[in-house]
Design a protein around this motif. Sequence first.
Motif, PDB file in Angstrom:
ATOM      1  N   TYR A   1       0.857  -1.185   0.000  1.00  0.00           N
ATOM      2  CA  TYR A   1       0.000   0.000   0.000  1.00  0.00           C
ATOM      3  C   TYR A   1       0.894   1.236   0.000  1.00  0.00           C
ATOM      4  O   TYR A   1       1.696   1.435   0.914  1.00  0.00           O
ATOM      5  CB  TYR A   1      -0.927   0.025   1.213  1.00  0.00           C
ATOM      6  N   LEU A   2       0.743   2.070  -1.025  1.00  0.00           N
ATOM      7  CA  LEU A   2       1.614   3.230  -1.189  1.00  0.00           C
ATOM      8  C   LEU A   2       0.909   4.504  -0.723  1.00  0.00           C
ATOM      9  O   LEU A   2       0.108   5.093  -1.446  1.00  0.00           O
ATOM     10  CB  LEU A   2       2.059   3.368  -2.641  1.00  0.00           C
ATOM     11  N   HIS A   3       1.218   4.922   0.518  1.00  0.00           N
ATOM     12  CA  HIS A   3       0.779   6.226   1.000  1.00  0.00           C
ATOM     13  C   HIS A   3       1.525   7.342   0.267  1.00  0.00           C
ATOM     14  O   HIS A   3       0.984   8.410   0.012  1.00  0.00           O
ATOM     15  CB  HIS A   3       1.080   6.374   2.501  1.00  0.00           C
ATOM     16  N   GLU A   4       2.804   7.090  -0.006  1.00  0.00           N
ATOM     17  CA  GLU A   4       3.643   8.030  -0.721  1.00  0.00           C
ATOM     18  C   GLU A   4       4.715   7.244  -1.458  1.00  0.00           C
ATOM     19  O   GLU A   4       4.883   6.043  -1.238  1.00  0.00           O
ATOM     20  CB  GLU A   4       4.296   9.057   0.220  1.00  0.00           C
ATOM     21  N   SER A   5       5.423   7.902  -2.347  1.00  0.00           N
ATOM     22  CA  SER A   5       6.537   7.265  -3.039  1.00  0.00           C
ATOM     23  C   SER A   5       7.634   8.292  -3.217  1.00  0.00           C
ATOM     24  O   SER A   5       7.362   9.471  -3.448  1.00  0.00           O
ATOM     25  CB  SER A   5       6.099   6.701  -4.393  1.00  0.00           C
ATOM     26  N   GLN A   6       8.864   7.853  -3.099  1.00  0.00           N
ATOM     27  CA  GLN A   6       9.990   8.769  -3.246  1.00  0.00           C
ATOM     28  C   GLN A   6      10.138   9.220  -4.694  1.00  0.00           C
ATOM     29  O   GLN A   6      10.792  10.225  -4.980  1.00  0.00           O
ATOM     30  CB  GLN A   6      11.280   8.106  -2.752  1.00  0.00           C
TER      31      GLN A   6
END
Length: 384
Positions: A88-93
């Motif tokens: 689950y991706l809340h954010e990604s760099q």
Amino acid sequence: MKFLFLEPFYGGSHRDFAKGWVAHSGHDIHLATLPARFWKWRMRGAALHFSRTVGDLAAYDGIVTTGLMSLADFKALCDGCCPPVLLYLHESQTTYPLAPGEQMDLQFVFTDLTTALCADRILFNSQSHFDRFFRALPGFIGRMPEFKPHWATKVIRSKAAVLHPGCRFDPDLLYPAPLPGGPPLVVWNHRWEFDKNPDAFFSALDRVDRMGIDFRLALLGETSQFQPTAFLEARSRFGEKIVHYGYEPDKDEYTRWLKRGCVAVSTAIQENFGIAAVESMRHGCLPLLPRRLSYPEILPKEFHRLFLYADDEDLASKLAAILRQPEHFSHHRPVLADMMARHAWSSVIDRYDRELDLLVESRRQRTKDGRGTMDDGRGMRDEG
């Protein structure tokens, strides 16, 4: 079924999301966490910690994790006995903005890439986040000097979807409480960090104050060890107008502040979903949000003209209009509160648990057919 939830950054929206899913799921989900600090070290080292502390992975039907961990490292350290993984991706760099003076460390973006490749299923928390990730990923791959794995974008997209996070609030709230008397309350309920752009927020308040419009100010949201200068200056600038200053850890007291609020403002330059905005609307605050990021997605379209702003001037103008005559906007409060109920965990949990069902079913089917988790990518030609 039984699942293991690995959360390497257990704080803020990550913590609320994990607790909400575990509490509402029809499955048995065991939560293993690390504190929400030193995010760069978490991406480097969380896999090593969890690989030695989570016990026998054969006891679980599947794993859930979020983006601040190298899933490739974790699976390698598990000696090939890892159950299927939902990321689950809340954010990604790949898309996160850099702090002032900071340079991008491409190794963290590469960790995004390999983690996504190693996951069996990927969920993004908004369509906005999904779109920005897949716009940015080919450009990153293109920066490699040779042997560029362009096939990776297609492989990752093939197992990715969007599912808004559940929110921890009362789904049965019938009607927002009437606004209290006195000057209207402006609410800030975001993290006190650069990516939430507090300078623009306080600049708009300063312009409204110079117009002679009275208001009060509640500065909520989580704070870090180093507070942005904008908050320290605002404490001096607005003085007695500030009725609350600092993080409110008690959920009930935090909710009471939202119920007193007239308008909740965001000036974020980074927001992949917007739980703070959803919470504030659910409890009766009018929203004032930038016309960018995920906000046009979470605010119903019929309210875009009133409550989305285009630039700093538009923000100050719309904020002044609301604070001058809040009664002219108050009939929108119950409508927005009712619409936000769709994000309550009780309203979305069936979709989350169905994702877990499908995660296990797809692995069983691949095993039955004699296929691994990344066959789609193995056979594709490298276009270096």
